[in-house]
Design an enzyme around this catalytic site. Structure first.
Site, short mmCIF file in Angstrom:
data_model
loop_
_atom_site.label_atom_id
_atom_site.label_comp_id
_atom_site.label_asym_id
_atom_site.label_seq_id
_atom_site.Cartn_x
_atom_site.Cartn_y
_atom_site.Cartn_z
N GLU A 144 0.93 -1.16 -0.04
CA GLU A 144 -0.14 0.04 0.09
C GLU A 144 0.92 1.25 0.16
O GLU A 144 1.96 1.25 0.26
CB GLU A 144 -0.93 -0.03 1.24
N GLU A 145 0.16 2.46 -0.33
CA GLU A 145 0.98 3.65 -0.12
C GLU A 145 0.36 4.34 1.14
O GLU A 145 -0.69 4.39 0.88
CB GLU A 145 0.46 4.44 -1.35
N SER A 147 0.97 8.12 3.76
CA SER A 147 1.39 9.78 3.55
C SER A 147 2.79 9.92 3.24
O SER A 147 3.11 10.97 2.70
CB SER A 147 0.70 10.29 4.73
N TYR A 148 3.67 9.13 4.08
CA TYR A 148 4.96 9.22 3.97
C TYR A 148 6.06 8.32 3.17
O TYR A 148 7.07 8.25 3.38
CB TYR A 148 5.44 9.53 5.41
N GLY A 149 5.37 7.23 2.43
CA GLY A 149 6.25 6.39 1.84
C GLY A 149 5.24 5.07 1.09
O GLY A 149 3.95 5.03 1.52
N VAL A 151 4.89 0.92 0.98
CA VAL A 151 5.20 -0.35 1.50
C VAL A 151 5.16 -1.30 0.59
O VAL A 151 4.20 -1.47 -0.09
CB VAL A 151 4.37 -0.45 2.87
N LYS A 166 9.75 -0.09 3.02
CA LYS A 166 9.11 1.17 2.97
C LYS A 166 10.12 2.19 2.20
O LYS A 166 11.22 2.55 2.89
CB LYS A 166 8.76 1.63 4.49
N ASP A 261 -0.44 10.04 15.40
CA ASP A 261 -1.28 9.31 14.16
C ASP A 261 -1.92 7.92 14.44
O ASP A 261 -1.62 7.22 13.49
CB ASP A 261 -0.52 9.69 12.83
#
Length: 492
Positions: A144-145, A147-149, A151, A166, A261
């Site tokens: 998956e994608e 917010s910051y990378g 995976v 990641k 988060d």
């Protein structure tokens, strides 16, 4: 004496023949026939013998006295050193000789603390060196994608071990390496806990903007499981997941780390019933008192009311609010507060908990966005959430959930207090990890489906600013209106 005298006496050399023979004086008792019978000579020889014996005796006595003095000096120095150690006085100075290093004798305490060279154990320590290349890993499939990378699931070529890879998002970063990536790496290296995802190493690609984090691979995330399950988790299974989750969070808070988060998609689980906290892109160290921080943190559905009302100083209480939202999501199998925007999110929060009052949340009017908040008149409020919203949970469950979702941040319990709550000690008890159910892994077979959920705030993004006139001039259900449950809110 004739010329042939030396032939008759061969033992005499020519030199001896030229000088007259001198009689020898011997010390034997029997007198030689050449000895002189003079008594003065005998007295002189005896006197010299006595003087020689006296000098030898004096030399021996002097040497013995020097050895005794040296032994006494050594004993006094050791006594003084022991007294200096006991009294804490500095050691006495001694004269430094030329070409001699200045050394002081070790005290008894230092000699005991000083290990022997033969007993030293050497262990291999990590050394500074270049990062490994990402080609040491074979990427299997994309997961998956975030917010910051991005995976991916990968396999280390040398060991054939499956890991999570990641890739950090470094595109168009104005400050070079993004601070979110630095914080994530630093936090993961410091947060070594059984319920926090383990960072193995950092590897590089061919370019400087290709930085990968190699972490342990876990088969599931809690969001995907809840979406694919037909029935929610059992109460005993919820206790197992929640206790592991809060245990990891308690460790983070003990290290002065806020996650900022927490949501179900950032909670990973394997097929052995183990849950781990992941995705530390928004994590931040805090202090006491807490520093001035940005209010645009935490995904909208899990954001606390003080952040929505513009609080600039906050602490780990915002993580506990997210824990309450996740607890409710585990019970109902659906996100608890699904707001469309900030105004709608605050409306849904006050619909669930009731509007704030000076008694339930003192000083909330001092928050920047709360000054324009128009609330309906209230007759009274309860500290518990409405039972009709959670009809199948116990009273202890409702008390813990209500305390986590308290509007006043000071009223929320700490992670350590949550672990000691009666909820975890009542029946049914938490299910053992060994008998926890397993689920087919979506991450190992296919790309995870993108859910219609809001993304986490991005670094540098400004808080939304709404038109003051449009907010107060709209009606509930009107076009473009930002309506709440009997109140309106202005942001910005």
């Amino acid at each position: 004496m004739g010329p042939n005298f030396h032939l008759l006496h061969p033992h005499l050399s020519p030199r001896s023949r030229l000088k007259p023979r001198t009689p020898f004086i011997t010390m034997s008792s029997s007198k030689s026939r050449w000895a002189n019978d003079d008594p003065e000579a005998d007295a002189l020889v005896a006197q010299r013998k006595r003087e020689k014996e006296e000098r030898r005796r004096a030399k021996a006595e002097k040497q013995q006295q020097e050895e005794q003095a040296k032994a006494q000096a050594t004993q006094s120095q050791s006594t003084d050193a022991a007294l200096d150690v006991d009294s804490g006085a500095p050691p006495k100075k001694r004269r430094r000789l030329s070409n001699e290093k200045q050394q002081y004798p070790l005290s008894e305490v230092e000699q005991q603390l000083k290990p022997a060279k033969s007993n030293l154990l050497q262990f291999p320590a990590s050394e500074w060196g270049p990062c490994r290349h990402v080609d040491n890993f074979e990427r299997l499939n994309h997961i998956e994608e975030g917010s910051y990378g991005w995976v991916s699931r990968a396999k280390e070529i040398t060991t054939s071990e499956v890991v999570a890879l990641k890739k950090l998002k470094l595109d168009n970063s104005p400050d070079g390496f993004p601070v979110t990536g630095l914080r994530e790496i630093q936090t993961l290296l410091e947060a070594r806990h059984q319920h926090v995802v383990y960072l193995r190493e950092v590897v590089m690609g061919n370019n400087m903007d290709e930085v990968y984090l190699v972490m342990d691979f876990l088969e599931h995330d809690l969001k995907t499981l809840l979406d694919d399950m037909r029935e929610p988790f059992l109460p005993s299974e919820i206790k197992t997941l929640l206790s592991q989750f809060i245990s990891g969070l308690d460790f983070l808070h003990s290290q002065w780390i806020m996650h900022r988060d927490l949501k179900t998609s950032n909670l990973l689980m394997n097929n052995r019933g183990e849950l781990k906290i992941a995705d530390f892109g928004m994590a931040r160290y805090y202090g006491d008192p807490p520093p001035k921080l940005t209010q645009l943190v935490v995904t909208l559905w899990y954001r606390s009311p003080e952040l929505l009302l513009g609080a600039e100083s906050y602490g780990p209480e915002i993580d506990l609010w997210s824990v309450g939202c996740i607890f409710g999501e585990l019970i109902t199998k659906e996100p608890l507060l699904q707001g469309k925007n900030e105004v709608d999110q605050v409306s849904k929060i006050f619909t669930l908990t009731g509007p704030p009052t000076p008694q339930s949340w003192p000083g909330f009017r001092n928050l920047p966005n709360a000054k324009s908040l128009r609330l309906p008149p209230t007759t009274g409020s309860s500290s518990l959430l409405p039972r009709a919203r959670f009809p199948f949970i116990t009273n202890a469950s409702l008390q813990l959930l209500s305390s986590l979702l308290a509007l006043n941040p000071a009223s929320r319990p700490t992670a350590a207090e949550c672990l000691s709550h009666p909820y975890f000690r009542e029946d049914p008890r938490p299910k053992l990890k060994e008998v926890f159910p397993t689920f087919p892994s979506k991450a190992g077979m296919e790309k995870r489906r993108r859910r219609e959920t809001p993304e986490a705030p991005k670094r540098g993004q400004e808080a939304p600013k709404l038109d003051f006139a449009s907010v107060f001039g709209s009606h509930a259900g009107g076009d473009g209106g930002e309506a709440g449950a009997g109140f309106t809110l202005r942001l910005g």
